[in-house]
Design a protein around this motif. Structure first.
Motif, PDB file in Angstrom:
ATOM      1  N   LYS A 179      47.369  71.151  14.342  1.00 24.62           N
ATOM      2  CA  LYS A 179      46.353  70.318  13.686  1.00 24.62           C
ATOM      3  C   LYS A 179      45.234  71.224  13.209  1.00 24.62           C
ATOM      4  O   LYS A 179      44.892  72.218  13.848  1.00 24.62           O
ATOM      5  N   GLY A 180      44.654  70.861  12.070  1.00 28.02           N
ATOM      6  CA  GLY A 180      43.630  71.692  11.457  1.00 28.02           C
ATOM      7  C   GLY A 180      42.240  71.343  11.944  1.00 28.02           C
ATOM      8  O   GLY A 180      41.776  70.216  11.748  1.00 28.02           O
ATOM      9  N   VAL A 181      41.572  72.315  12.558  1.00 28.26           N
ATOM     10  CA  VAL A 181      40.188  72.124  12.991  1.00 28.26           C
ATOM     11  C   VAL A 181      39.273  72.441  11.809  1.00 28.26           C
ATOM     12  O   VAL A 181      39.315  73.548  11.257  1.00 28.26           O
ATOM     13  N   ALA A 369      33.806  69.913  13.033  1.00 25.13           N
ATOM     14  CA  ALA A 369      33.699  68.617  12.357  1.00 25.13           C
ATOM     15  C   ALA A 369      34.908  67.719  12.567  1.00 25.13           C
ATOM     16  O   ALA A 369      35.061  66.717  11.870  1.00 25.13           O
ATOM     17  N   GLY A 370      35.776  68.048  13.518  1.00 23.49           N
ATOM     18  CA  GLY A 370      36.930  67.204  13.787  1.00 23.49           C
ATOM     19  C   GLY A 370      38.207  67.799  13.231  1.00 23.49           C
ATOM     20  O   GLY A 370      38.262  68.965  12.835  1.00 23.49           O
ATOM     21  N   TYR A 371      39.248  66.978  13.207  1.00 23.08           N
ATOM     22  CA  TYR A 371      40.559  67.414  12.754  1.00 23.08           C
ATOM     23  C   TYR A 371      40.830  66.942  11.333  1.00 23.08           C
ATOM     24  O   TYR A 371      40.537  65.800  10.969  1.00 23.08           O
ATOM     25  N   TRP A 372      41.413  67.809  10.562  1.00 16.64           N
ATOM     26  CA  TRP A 372      41.728  67.535   9.167  1.00 16.64           C
ATOM     27  C   TRP A 372      42.740  66.389   9.071  1.00 16.64           C
ATOM     28  O   TRP A 372      43.820  66.452   9.622  1.00 16.64           O
ATOM     29  N   ARG A 373      42.352  65.338   8.388  1.00 18.08           N
ATOM     30  CA  ARG A 373      43.221  64.207   8.100  1.00 18.08           C
ATOM     31  C   ARG A 373      43.832  63.604   9.371  1.00 18.08           C
ATOM     32  O   ARG A 373      44.988  63.166   9.366  1.00 18.08           O
ATOM     33  N   ALA A 374      43.058  63.600  10.445  1.00 23.11           N
ATOM     34  CA  ALA A 374      43.521  63.016  11.700  1.00 23.11           C
ATOM     35  C   ALA A 374      42.379  62.242  12.339  1.00 23.11           C
ATOM     36  O   ALA A 374      41.833  62.641  13.363  1.00 23.11           O
TER      37      ALA A 374
END
Length: 512
Positions: A179-181, A369-374
């Motif tokens: 998952k992308g941070v 800032a959270g996970y990309w598209r999750a």
């Protein structure tokens, strides 16, 4: 009342884009050595020019502000220059490791949707099968010379805001796929300055880094070194046996390690008859260094201190035990970074007093800032503070604080762990095993009580073949050392794999 002086981390927060680190170093130390790899070296002026050339080239390729530029290059000068060039061009930089297999690569490329990909050699054709974006072989890219390129002049920059994304760092963990941070410029700068404030890299340091740039531990060695105006040495992925020679020849003073690397260094140093290399600092994260490894480092490198750290990509670094403190607090991973806060919470979300174990949570300007598209996963891990509304990172790791605010790690969620410094999860490995034709079901028993992880599958393949196929899908650190094949896996009443029964079953088989 006199206002307290701001920490360097607080001064750095919100001071522009990440490429300002290179701007400053190139302005103040243009002739100083910046980065060295197996093919040569650049000064800061030369690195600055190379980054600008990449920025011009990316702009000419049509890359726009906020679009992703994905790089799969390994640790070399081209990666460093492309990183700063992409940031100057206003792009979001996405570093991908050369060890990532196709099983995950295709998912990451689909998720990131890069506008452009830069890679090398045979990977060029491989990545083209996973994306419609242009994929460029770095050896064939013709970068513009001074005076060529973008119509805005030599310098490309000023195209980003503090809260724009700088990095998209893919990490494994509680999901089957990486998952992308999302890492904004402001947050990356704050984290870099806060870590630098604790570790105190110097302009005369030589930092040897073999940690892959695709991991935030390796990636931030670029930012920390450039922020200090120091030199970064990149020995290459296939030169581990020559590491001690590099320590001597390059007069290395700082070495980031994980336990397996520290153990390798000790074996190599034991065969070397020269005086101890001039290393002054080892940093360590991931799994804790054992007492024997710590003692070995002190003996082999008598002038070096060790700085254990605890971190997670979701906030880069949580705590650091300052150089010199390790002997007094041998099991601690240090205090929270300046300007940040670590709390240990019970199951109801209430802060626990010193000495009591609970979930480690983090708040401060270094929380990403959270996970990309999750969005669902982001809401689970990045929860708003009831009082301030600011995000609080719930790490999923467990530990306790002492009365002085020093953190001690007790353990992790059952299915979330680090092995050889690589963060992974049972779910991720199980998903890769299920991708192997012939495997009907898969369960991973994570490391516990001195035992390594163990894979159990149901299917008709021999165990060795399952592990071989798994090695085609996962990085080496994520491939279990052993596998058991059973006709069926035990299930709970809800239809899930019953890992407790499975563990008992295997223990009985081993005893028999």
């Amino acid at each position: 009342m006199t206002e307290a002086p701001r920490t360097p981390a607080e001064e750095a927060a919100g001071t522009g884009s990440v490429h300002i680190l290179l701007d400053r170093a190139a302005s103040s130390r243009p002739a100083a050595p910046a980065v060295r790899d197996t093919d040569g070296a650049w000064t800061y002026a030369e690195l600055d020019a190379a980054a600008d050339a990449w920025a011009h080239w990316l702009t000419a390729q049509g890359v726009r502000r906020g679009e992703r530029v994905l790089a799969r290059l390994g640790n070399n000068r081209a990666f460093v220059a492309l990183l700063f060039g992409a940031l100057r061009a206003g792009a979001v930089f996405v570093p991908i490791g050369t060890a990532m297999k196709s099983f995950h690569l295709k998912r990451v490329l689909q998720d990131a949707e890069p506008a452009l990909v830069v890679t090398a050699g045979a990977d060029t054709e491989l990545l083209r099968t996973f994306t419609d974006a242009p994929v460029h072989d770095v050896a064939r890219v013709r970068l513009p010379a001074d005076g060529e390129g973008a119509p805005t002049g030599r310098r490309v920059g000023g195209r980003t805001a503090d809260d724009d994304l700088a990095l998209l760092v893919y990490t494994s963990g509680s999901t089957a796929s990486p998952k992308g941070v999302m890492s904004p410029h402001r947050t990356v700068l704050f984290a870099t300055a806060a870590i630098a404030d604790r570790l105190r890299y110097r302009h005369d340091d030589v930092v040897l880094n073999v940690i892959p740039f695709s991991f935030d531990y390796g990636l931030y060695q670029i930012f920390l070194t450039v922020a200090a105006g120091a030199e970064l040495v990149l020995p290459g992925a296939d030169s581990h046996v020559a590491l001690v020679a590099r320590l001597h020849e390059d007069r290395v003073t700082v070495v980031p390690v994980v336990p397996s690397l520290a153990q390798l260094l000790l074996r190599l140093v034991a065969r070397d008859r020269r005086a101890a290399p001039p290393v002054r600092l080892f940093t360590s994260t991931g799994e804790a260094l054992s007492g024997s490894v710590l003692r070995g480092l002190r003996t082999a490198f008598p002038s070096a201190e060790v700085a254990p750290m605890y971190g997670t990509t979701e906030c880069k670094r949580v705590t650091i035990l300052e150089p010199g403190e390790e002997r007094a607090r041998p099991h601690s991973v240090g205090r929270a970074l300046a300007g940040t806060e670590v709390l240990v919470l019970d199951t109801a979300g209430r802060p626990l007093p010193p000495g009591e174990t609970g979930e480690i949570t983090v708040r401060g300007p270094h929380v990403m800032a959270g996970y990309w598209r999750a969005p669902e996963l982001t809401r689970e891990r990045f929860r708003p503070d009831p009082a301030t509304g600011l995000p609080v990172l719930h790490t999923g790791d467990f530990g306790h604080l002492d009365a002085d605010g020093y953190l001690y790690i007790q353990g992790r969620r059952d299915d979330l762990f680090k092995r050889r410094g690589v963060r992974t999860s049972a779910l991720e490995i199980e998903a890769a095993a299920l991708d192997v034709p012939g495997v009907r079901a898969a369960a991973l028993l994570p490391p516990a009580e001195g035992k390594d992880m163990l894979l159990v599958v149901a299917g008709g393949l021999p165990a060795a073949e399952v592990l071989g196929r798994l090695a085609e899908r996962l990085e080496p650190a994520k491939v279990p050392p052993a596998c058991h094949v059973l006709p069926e896996l035990p299930l709970t009443p809800h239809g899930k794999t019953d890992k407790q029964r499975l563990s008992t079953l295997l223990t009985g088989r081993s005893a028999g």
